[in-house]
Write a protein that holds these residues in place. Structure first.
Motif, PDB file in Angstrom:
ATOM      1  N   GLY A   1       6.495  -0.506  -3.145  1.00 29.49           N
ATOM      2  CA  GLY A   1       5.944  -1.725  -2.411  1.00 29.49           C
ATOM      3  C   GLY A   1       5.856  -1.875  -0.965  1.00 29.49           C
ATOM      4  O   GLY A   1       6.518  -1.167  -0.245  1.00 29.49           O
TER       5      GLY A   1
ATOM      6  N   TYR B   1       6.228  -2.592  -9.254  1.00 31.13           N
ATOM      7  CA  TYR B   1       6.337  -3.200  -7.998  1.00 31.13           C
ATOM      8  C   TYR B   1       7.451  -3.855  -7.580  1.00 31.13           C
ATOM      9  O   TYR B   1       8.201  -4.417  -8.428  1.00 31.13           O
ATOM     10  CB  TYR B   1       5.103  -4.131  -7.949  1.00 31.13           C
ATOM     11  CG  TYR B   1       4.457  -4.666  -6.750  1.00 31.13           C
ATOM     12  CD1 TYR B   1       4.045  -3.703  -5.865  1.00 31.13           C
ATOM     13  CD2 TYR B   1       4.522  -5.901  -6.412  1.00 31.13           C
ATOM     14  CE1 TYR B   1       3.453  -4.048  -4.504  1.00 31.13           C
ATOM     15  CE2 TYR B   1       4.235  -6.326  -5.278  1.00 31.13           C
ATOM     16  CZ  TYR B   1       3.566  -5.580  -4.324  1.00 31.13           C
ATOM     17  OH  TYR B   1       3.100  -5.946  -3.149  1.00 31.13           O
TER      18      TYR B   1
ATOM     19  N   GLY C   1      -0.838  -3.408  -6.955  1.00 28.32           N
ATOM     20  CA  GLY C   1       0.267  -2.960  -6.272  1.00 28.32           C
ATOM     21  C   GLY C   1      -0.034  -1.943  -5.318  1.00 28.32           C
ATOM     22  O   GLY C   1       0.429  -2.052  -4.084  1.00 28.32           O
TER      23      GLY C   1
ATOM     24  N   ASN D   1      -1.765  -3.714  -2.507  1.00 25.49           N
ATOM     25  CA  ASN D   1      -0.949  -4.521  -1.634  1.00 25.49           C
ATOM     26  C   ASN D   1      -0.029  -3.479  -0.573  1.00 25.49           C
ATOM     27  O   ASN D   1       0.165  -3.778   0.330  1.00 25.49           O
ATOM     28  CB  ASN D   1       0.002  -5.217  -2.526  1.00 25.49           C
ATOM     29  CG  ASN D   1      -0.688  -6.262  -3.174  1.00 25.49           C
ATOM     30  OD1 ASN D   1      -1.754  -6.698  -2.940  1.00 25.49           O
ATOM     31  ND2 ASN D   1      -0.089  -6.880  -4.190  1.00 25.49           N
ATOM     32  N   PHE D   2       0.372  -2.184  -1.224  1.00 32.87           N
ATOM     33  CA  PHE D   2       1.221  -1.390  -0.637  1.00 32.87           C
ATOM     34  C   PHE D   2       0.295  -0.754   0.553  1.00 32.87           C
ATOM     35  O   PHE D   2       0.894  -0.761   1.726  1.00 32.87           O
ATOM     36  CB  PHE D   2       1.649  -0.339  -1.468  1.00 32.87           C
ATOM     37  CG  PHE D   2       2.461   1.037  -0.877  1.00 32.87           C
ATOM     38  CD1 PHE D   2       3.607   0.560  -0.226  1.00 32.87           C
ATOM     39  CD2 PHE D   2       1.824   2.185  -0.866  1.00 32.87           C
ATOM     40  CE1 PHE D   2       4.349   1.747   0.239  1.00 32.87           C
ATOM     41  CE2 PHE D   2       2.454   3.074  -0.279  1.00 32.87           C
ATOM     42  CZ  PHE D   2       3.645   2.892   0.244  1.00 32.87           C
TER      43      PHE D   2
END
Length: 377
Positions: A220, A260, A345, A348-349
């Motif tokens: 993450g 995550y 996830g 977002n990462f």
């Protein structure tokens, strides 16, 4: 419980946990040595992880292998979340003394102090790992549940990377539950097993509630992009951002359970706050197995940077083939279920990585080091 000590609290999981607990009104102390491998050469100035908690927690720069640092850190604490550890499966196989000293001896010092001194500590949470299982759980049509031993190097040299089990041919990968066989295949896994067992065994003798979380592959925003020894999402990301090709071990079909960071933090807080967690060990993951080729292709597509993708057939000593978590126990006992799937996830990462300075790609150096030690074939 109000006062919480997080060892390794400037690390990826620890800093995220600290920030969430601060929001909930806890008073947080962090014990961390700001390891160069994780935080860089000038961590107190340049480490994003450290700076995210700086001036928000009671920070003690110290080491879990030093008893005087434990004495300062444990004073007036109601609970300890013990994250401080050397991580990295491959590296552990040739830096054995360091991994044993930090992970096992460091934990032993904590327990020794808790046993022999009057403290306020009521609960200890220890970060265990899916690595303690070694190879995951499989189903044989003829034998039922089986737990294959470590793969033979002679098979892998021939490009045969699948696990084997005597007197059966077809194996079906299934979720690994907490009652599965413990047989780690790396020094890192051995040290995490030892940490878990010591905490679960010693703490109850002095009325301290132990909880162990066997985390799967955590990722993450915020994880180190400069550490070439652990975390394939960050390793691949740094390679892609540098325009370098990705070399995938084995045949690329090896799988992991990628969980995550927010879900890891939420599960850990449940363990801290719920009495139902006391004395128990829990898997924390998503319950989904994702192969490494899919990971690499997803990252390349997300960054929009085309780099060569090569399946090398090389392998590391100590690596497992497959493992993904059974979550039935943590769902039933703590009411936990992961909220962030792999697609969200990764989005977002990678969005976070796009905002970061491109780090030097030291992956080839780490591979050369492992090859020199005979751990990379």
């Amino acid at each position: 419980m109000k006062n919480i000590l997080i060892t390794g609290g400037a690390g990826f999981i620890g800093s995220n946990l600290a920030l969430k607990l601060l929001q909930k009104g806890y008073v947080i102390t962090v014990l961390d040595n700001l390891s160069t491998q994780i935080h860089g050469e000038n961590p107190e100035e340049t480490s994003p992880l450290y700076n995210s908690i700086k001036d928000k927690v009671n920070f003690i720069k110290g080491d879990v292998t030093v008893i005087d640092d434990w004495k300062k850190a444990i004073s007036n604490q109601d609970a300890i979340v013990h994250f401080a550890a050397e991580t990295g499966t491959g590296q552990s196989m040739y830096e054995v003394e360091k991994y044993v000293k930090v992970n096992i001896q460091g934990t032993a010092l904590m327990l020794d102090f808790l046993i022999n001194n009057k403290t306020n500590v009521k609960k200890v949470i220890v970060a265990s790992s899916r690595s303690i299982y070694g190879e995951g759980k499989y189903l044989s049509k003829t034998l039922g549940d089986v737990y294959p031993k470590h793969r033979k190097e002679s098979d892998m040299q021939k490009g045969d990377f699948d696990v084997k089990y005597p007197n059966t041919d077809v194996l079906e990968l299934v979720a690994t539950d907490e009652d599965s066989k413990i047989h780690p295949s790396s020094v890192y896994g051995i040290t995490k097993q030892n940490q878990e067992q010591m905490v679960m065994t010693v703490c109850p003798t002095v009325g301290i509630a132990p909880v162990a979380f066997r985390y799967q592959n955590v990722y993450g925003p915020g994880q180190s992009l400069s550490n070439p020894y652990t975390g394939i999402l960050s390793i691949f990301s740094t390679q892609i951002k540098n325009g370098n090709g990705i070399n995938i071990f084995e045949d690329g079909n090896e799988t992991r359970d990628f969980v995550y960071i927010d879900d890891i933090v939420d599960a850990t807080i449940l363990g801290l706050e719920k009495e139902e967690a006391n004395g128990e060990v829990f898997n924390v993951g998503t319950g989904v197995a994702i192969d490494v080729i899919t990971v690499a292709k997803t990252l390349i597509a997300s960054y929009g940077i085309e780099v060569p993708l090569t399946v090398t057939g090389n392998y590391r000593i100590g690596d497992i083939r497959h493992n993904y978590a059974c979550l039935k126990k943590i769902e039933k006992t703590l009411g936990f279920s992961p909220k962030v799937d792999f697609e969200r996830g990764i989005s977002n990462f990678t969005s976070w990585v796009d905002t970061q300075e491109v780090k030097e790609d030291n992956y080839d150096k780490s591979i050369a080091e492992m090859k020199k030690k005979g751990m990379y074939k």
